[in-house]
Enzyme design. Structure first.
Site, short mmCIF file in Angstrom:
data_model
loop_
_atom_site.label_atom_id
_atom_site.label_comp_id
_atom_site.label_asym_id
_atom_site.label_seq_id
_atom_site.Cartn_x
_atom_site.Cartn_y
_atom_site.Cartn_z
N PHE A 150 0.98 -1.19 0.11
CA PHE A 150 -0.15 -0.49 -0.29
C PHE A 150 1.00 0.94 0.01
O PHE A 150 0.80 2.30 -0.56
CB PHE A 150 -0.84 0.25 1.29
CG PHE A 150 -1.63 1.07 1.27
CD1 PHE A 150 -2.80 0.72 0.15
CD2 PHE A 150 -1.39 2.27 1.75
CE1 PHE A 150 -3.98 1.79 0.52
CE2 PHE A 150 -2.32 3.32 1.78
CZ PHE A 150 -3.49 3.31 1.31
N TYR A 151 1.93 1.35 0.60
CA TYR A 151 2.58 1.99 0.69
C TYR A 151 3.17 2.53 -0.85
O TYR A 151 3.13 3.56 -0.96
CB TYR A 151 3.86 1.86 1.96
CG TYR A 151 5.78 2.90 1.32
CD1 TYR A 151 5.24 4.49 2.42
CD2 TYR A 151 6.40 2.43 0.97
CE1 TYR A 151 6.45 5.05 2.33
CE2 TYR A 151 7.61 3.33 0.25
CZ TYR A 151 7.58 4.24 0.87
OH TYR A 151 8.74 4.95 1.20
N MET A 152 4.11 1.23 -1.07
CA MET A 152 4.20 2.26 -2.48
C MET A 152 3.29 1.90 -3.80
O MET A 152 3.29 3.14 -4.26
CB MET A 152 4.74 0.56 -3.53
CG MET A 152 5.76 0.22 -2.31
SD MET A 152 7.64 1.05 -2.63
CE MET A 152 7.82 0.86 -4.63
#
Length: 219
Positions: free
Chosen positions: A128-130
């Site tokens: 999700f961060y990426m």
């Protein structure tokens, strides 16, 4: 130049602020808590207290009046999906709008290397961060700003060497936070790297030369 650093209390942001102050620029660190100010002011920075979640666009735009360059070096730092969305995603969008409204043309974004930890079994929160990093990159790329997106490899606290590998597509690797800050400082001096996405790792090329090699004159 007057340079706004979003995430000035972070390891890259604080290093960048110190470098800019030492060379005679005017770094302004944007921080969430006023008690963070003394440490940054000791490095030569001025400070503004603002929160990427709570502070609205109009207030940011007012504080950014007269700023030459904005560097976004903030990150949620693994604090969870909601924080990642608010800081790494929506926070970038907010600052793009604030910069446009304030007349700040140059915007440098510290993003993420696409190949980061692809050989590891990373949790969904990392994916999700990426995704948020990619979304932020795309949002900045379609803005009216003279942007540069910097994608460092895995960050280390090793002392900087002053030498790096920098380019649109390079093999994945690691890089010290010292050298990331030094590259950002050099990019600030170089408008001809506007509208480029650059990947960064440790390497053998002196930083000033590595940045100059990327020059693409503005049209």
């Amino acid at each position: 130049m007057k340079v706004a650093i979003i995430g000035a209390n972070g390891k890259v942001g604080s290093r960048l602020g110190q470098l800019l102050a030492e060379r005679g620029d005017e770094p302004v660190g944007y921080i969430r808590k006023k008690e963070q100010a003394p440490d940054l002011e000791a490095l030569g920075m001025k400070t503004n207290v603002a929160d990427l979640v709570e502070t609205d666009v109009a207030e940011y735009a007012s504080m950014l009046e007269g700023t030459d360059v904005l560097v976004f070096a903030a990150g949620a730092g693994g604090a969870g999906v909601d924080a990642t969305k608010a800081v790494d995603g929506e926070g970038v969008s907010k600052m793009i709008t604030a910069a446009e409204n304030a007349g700040v043309k140059r915007f440098l974004l510290v993003s993420a290397f696409p190949d980061a930890w692809r050989d590891k079994d990373m949790p969904d929160s990392f994916e999700f961060y990426m995704k948020m990093k990619r979304k932020a990159d795309a949002g900045l790329a379609k803005s009216s700003l003279d942007w540069t997106i910097l994608r460092p490899g895995t960050l280390t606290d090793d002392p900087g060497t002053g030498k790096v590998k920098l380019g649109p597509v390079i093999p994945y690797g690691q890089v010290s936070r010292d050298d990331v800050a030094a590259v950002l400082a050099e990019l600030i001096n170089n408008d001809e790297t506007a509208r480029l996405v650059l990947e960064l790792t440790e390497g053998a090329t002196p930083i000033q030369e590595a940045v100059a090699d990327q020059n693409r004159p503005l049209q």
